[in-house]
Write a protein that holds these residues in place. Structure first.
Motif, short mmCIF file in Angstrom:
data_model
loop_
_atom_site.label_atom_id
_atom_site.label_comp_id
_atom_site.label_asym_id
_atom_site.label_seq_id
_atom_site.Cartn_x
_atom_site.Cartn_y
_atom_site.Cartn_z
N CYS A 1 -10.05 -36.72 -27.15
CA CYS A 1 -9.13 -37.76 -26.69
C CYS A 1 -9.38 -38.18 -25.24
O CYS A 1 -8.86 -39.20 -24.80
CB CYS A 1 -7.69 -37.29 -26.80
SG CYS A 1 -7.18 -36.90 -28.50
N ILE B 1 -3.68 -31.30 -31.26
CA ILE B 1 -4.50 -30.14 -31.64
C ILE B 1 -4.24 -28.99 -30.67
O ILE B 1 -3.99 -29.21 -29.48
CB ILE B 1 -6.00 -30.54 -31.68
CG1 ILE B 1 -6.81 -29.50 -32.43
CG2 ILE B 1 -6.57 -30.74 -30.28
CD1 ILE B 1 -8.28 -29.88 -32.61
N CYS C 1 -2.98 -30.57 -27.22
CA CYS C 1 -3.37 -31.87 -26.68
C CYS C 1 -2.19 -32.84 -26.80
O CYS C 1 -1.63 -32.99 -27.89
CB CYS C 1 -4.58 -32.42 -27.45
SG CYS C 1 -5.00 -34.11 -27.01
N GLU D 1 -2.22 -35.94 -26.76
CA GLU D 1 -2.56 -37.16 -27.50
C GLU D 1 -2.57 -36.92 -29.01
O GLU D 1 -1.95 -37.64 -29.76
CB GLU D 1 -3.93 -37.67 -27.07
CG GLU D 1 -3.91 -38.40 -25.74
CD GLU D 1 -3.05 -39.66 -25.76
OE1 GLU D 1 -1.98 -39.62 -25.15
OE2 GLU D 1 -3.45 -40.66 -26.38
N CYS D 2 -3.32 -35.88 -29.45
CA CYS D 2 -3.49 -35.71 -30.90
C CYS D 2 -2.80 -34.45 -31.44
O CYS D 2 -2.73 -34.25 -32.64
CB CYS D 2 -4.98 -35.66 -31.25
SG CYS D 2 -5.79 -34.17 -30.67
N CYS E 1 -7.59 -32.94 -25.15
CA CYS E 1 -8.79 -32.33 -25.74
C CYS E 1 -10.02 -33.20 -25.49
O CYS E 1 -9.90 -34.36 -25.07
CB CYS E 1 -8.58 -32.10 -27.24
SG CYS E 1 -8.69 -33.60 -28.22
ZN LIG Z 1 -6.62 -34.65 -28.53
#
Ligand SMILES: [Zn+2]
Length: 255
Positions: free
Chosen positions: A185, A163, A158, A160-161, A182
């Motif tokens: 997010c 993962i 992901c 953004e985060c 994901c």
């Molecule tokens: Zn994410």
């Protein structure tokens, strides 16, 4: 000015006058070069023109041209056709994929910057497009091209985060963020599109195949039901990165 001989594939063409063509050639050892083929359509007394009556998109040939990166356009002095893609030209789908491959090469690389591996991949995929394995052959080529040009989106974690994305839970893709998002997010990303987890796993599987021994026979068999959503997602990503619309996707995707 140095004259060079190089193997080339025609990736762009403009009919310049009644008799001449301006061509964007992807050459194996010199990268993209823009040449003018003067008299391409002019017949000689012997009946043939200097360049076999003109050069077509996707044609492969042995070319002689003057190589000078300081000049935008150089004359093409010799062309002998080695690959007219007659089998590919029998199938409209293969033609669109081939032309899209050429458009990508001409847009994603700089002029005079050689990429021999990409040249060999393009040459190979133009042959594979005339077989029943065209969908998977094209997709694998497209991914290699994006990787080599630095345009490959993030497809494993992901953006953004961070993962790891395994395609099991909900998956999304954002052209603006340049990768997968994901389920936790996604609500914060306005341009996200849902991505079928099976298609994400398929992409990851193709990207994990060892490149050295790459053969189209190692790829899973694919249909347009699978490749259309993937190609469409990659088009959105590439157009976003380039800040420009591409010409071929509307034909390739029939949209
Ligand atoms: Zn994410």
């Amino acid at each position: 000015m140095a004259m060079v001989r190089d193997y080339c594939i025609c990736v762009g063409k403009v009919e310049y006058s009644e008799t001449s063509q301006i061509l964007n050639l992807f050459s194996r050892d010199h990268g993209l070069v823009r040449v003018i083929a003067k008299g391409a359509h002019r017949r000689t007394k012997a009946g043939a023109s200097r360049f076999d009556g003109g050069i077509d998109l996707l044609d492969g040939g042995d070319a002689v041209f003057s190589f000078d990166p300081a000049r935008e356009l150089v004359p093409l002095t010799e062309w002998s056709l080695t690959e007219g893609r007659l089998d590919l030209r029998k199938n409209l789908r293969a033609i669109y994929l081939g032309l899209y491959a050429a458009e990508l090469v001409s847009r994603l690389f700089e002029e005079h910057d050689p990429h021999r591996e990409v040249f060999d991949r393009l040459s190979g995929v133009l042959m594979e497009l005339s077989t029943a394995r065209l969908e998977e052959a094209f997709l694998s080529f497209e991914l290699d091209l994006l990787k080599e040009s630095g345009y490959l989106p993030e497809l494993f974690s992901c953006v953004e985060c961070g993962i790891r994305m395994d395609g099991i839970g909900l998956s999304f893709f954002s052209p603006d963020r340049g990768g997968v998002i994901c389920g936790r997010c996604e609500s914060a990303i306005p341009d996200r599109q849902q991505l079928d987890g099976r298609l994400l796993r398929l992409l990851q599987g193709i990207l994990r195949l060892p490149r050295g021994e790459m053969s189209v026979l190692r790829l899973p068999r694919l249909t347009r039901h699978q490749t259309d959503p993937i190609n469409s997602m990659l088009v959105a990503h590439i157009e976003h990165r380039l800040g420009k619309r591409l010409r071929l996707p509307k034909y390739m995707l029939g949209r």
